[in-house]
Design a protein around this motif. Sequence first.
Motif, short mmCIF file in Angstrom:
data_model
loop_
_atom_site.label_atom_id
_atom_site.label_comp_id
_atom_site.label_asym_id
_atom_site.label_seq_id
_atom_site.Cartn_x
_atom_site.Cartn_y
_atom_site.Cartn_z
N ALA A 13 0.81 -1.23 0.00
CA ALA A 13 0.00 0.00 0.00
C ALA A 13 0.84 1.28 0.00
CB ALA A 13 -0.93 -0.01 1.21
N LYS A 15 2.74 2.52 -2.38
CA LYS A 15 2.76 3.27 -3.65
C LYS A 15 1.90 2.54 -4.70
CE LYS A 15 7.10 1.04 -4.85
NZ LYS A 15 8.42 1.09 -5.37
N GLY A 16 1.82 3.15 -5.87
CA GLY A 16 1.17 2.52 -7.02
C GLY A 16 -0.28 2.11 -6.77
N CYS A 61 5.90 -5.01 6.87
CA CYS A 61 6.02 -6.47 6.83
C CYS A 61 6.49 -6.88 5.43
CB CYS A 61 4.66 -7.11 7.11
SG CYS A 61 4.66 -8.91 7.12
N ASN A 89 -2.06 -7.36 -2.83
CA ASN A 89 -1.63 -6.53 -3.96
C ASN A 89 -0.12 -6.47 -4.14
OD1 ASN A 89 -1.85 -4.00 -5.86
ND2 ASN A 89 -0.55 -3.38 -4.14
N ILE A 92 6.19 -7.86 -7.36
CA ILE A 92 7.46 -7.41 -7.94
C ILE A 92 7.65 -8.04 -9.31
CG2 ILE A 92 8.68 -7.04 -5.74
CD1 ILE A 92 10.01 -9.83 -6.19
N VAL A 112 7.03 -13.58 -3.47
CA VAL A 112 6.40 -12.28 -3.16
C VAL A 112 5.02 -12.16 -3.81
CG1 VAL A 112 6.61 -9.77 -3.39
CG2 VAL A 112 8.62 -11.14 -2.81
N MET A 139 -4.50 -9.37 -6.55
CA MET A 139 -4.10 -8.56 -7.71
C MET A 139 -3.27 -9.42 -8.66
SD MET A 139 -5.02 -5.60 -8.61
CE MET A 139 -5.48 -4.72 -7.11
N SER A 140 -3.95 -9.94 -9.69
CA SER A 140 -3.27 -10.75 -10.70
C SER A 140 -2.80 -9.81 -11.82
CB SER A 140 -4.22 -11.84 -11.20
OG SER A 140 -3.61 -12.61 -12.20
N LYS A 158 1.21 -14.86 -11.56
CA LYS A 158 -0.10 -14.22 -11.73
C LYS A 158 -1.16 -15.23 -12.17
CE LYS A 158 1.16 -10.17 -10.42
NZ LYS A 158 0.66 -9.64 -9.14
N PRO A 184 -5.18 -6.37 -13.94
CA PRO A 184 -4.95 -5.07 -14.60
C PRO A 184 -4.17 -5.28 -15.89
CG PRO A 184 -4.20 -5.05 -12.29
CD PRO A 184 -4.43 -6.47 -12.68
N GLY A 185 -4.40 -4.36 -16.83
CA GLY A 185 -3.57 -4.33 -18.04
C GLY A 185 -2.33 -3.52 -17.72
N THR A 189 2.50 3.13 -13.16
CA THR A 189 3.07 3.10 -11.80
C THR A 189 4.58 2.97 -11.96
OG1 THR A 189 3.11 0.70 -11.55
CG2 THR A 189 1.06 1.79 -10.91
N THR A 192 5.76 0.05 -14.19
CA THR A 192 5.77 0.17 -15.65
C THR A 192 6.63 1.35 -16.12
OG1 THR A 192 3.63 1.25 -15.38
CG2 THR A 192 3.61 -1.01 -16.20
#
Length: 246
Positions: A13, A15-16, A61, A89, A92, A112, A139-140, A158, A184-185, A189, A192
């Motif tokens: 949580a 960033k991004g 954590c 979410n 990496i 991760v 979050m895949s 994913k 998400p496509g 962030t 990318t």
Amino acid sequence: MLLKGKTALVTGASKGIGNAVAETFLKNGAVVYAVSRSEGDLSKLQAAAEEAGTRVVFKACDVGDEPAVTALVKEIIKESGGLDIVVNNAGITRDGLIARMPAEAWNEVLKVNLASAFYVCKAVSMHLLSRRGGSIINMSSVVGLHGNAGQTNYSASKAGLIGLTKSLAQELAPRGVRVNAICPGFIATEMTDKLNEEQKAALFGRIPMARMGSAAEIAAAALWLASDLSTYVTGQAITVDGGMTM
Ligand code: NAD
């Protein structure tokens, strides 16, 4: 205020996308436990919490560390009095062609991105079952559906998240706990930002809407899945990708 009275745990949580999800949940009245390796800039989240009359609590954590995750979830459940929403979410990339990919890059990404969701889901499942409700969101990525050259490790993690989502949805559905994935496509962030202009141009060619998505657009899908607007939706992998997948 779609989440008033609810408590959420969001990993990655700082960033991004995770940051946008935490902010959207706060704006909708949820108490948010924002989990990340490092604190990052929480001022935006604190402002959103203040404005909505709720609160954000930061917890550091490494989600790849099972004992740490188990202890953290226990602590959050005790501290909050009960969890309703969990968003796995944190993620990496360690890209490279398979012939040159060190096993460590494979193992790290799987740990991760995928094992972390297993650790969190295992730690919260009995709690959510006993509360007879809740929403887990993993979050895949569209890459988990299509694959992507140079990302065998990331795509496998994913795709694995989608399998975990569908199986866990079947385990928890009888007690009203829903489990869904978002795919998400290409979203603007730091993840990318690493792409060069040529790579970005090639990607835009595959997106009917011909632009990258924003973290807020993914957070809107997470809000819908977390809220009572989606009470009959479970076991789904929902693409939010400007039309890449159709
Ligand atoms: P990002 O790099 O901007 O943020 C990743 C977040 O995960 C950060 O908060 C970071 O601290 C956290 N994190 C990383 N490793 C961690 C660990 N071991 N323990 C705890 N926290 C950890 O990435 P993003 O673009 O916001 O991506 C968020 C999620 O969305 C990831 O799972 C990613 O795979 C997925 N996703 C992103 C895109 C995209 O285009 N950006 C597309 C599809 C899927």
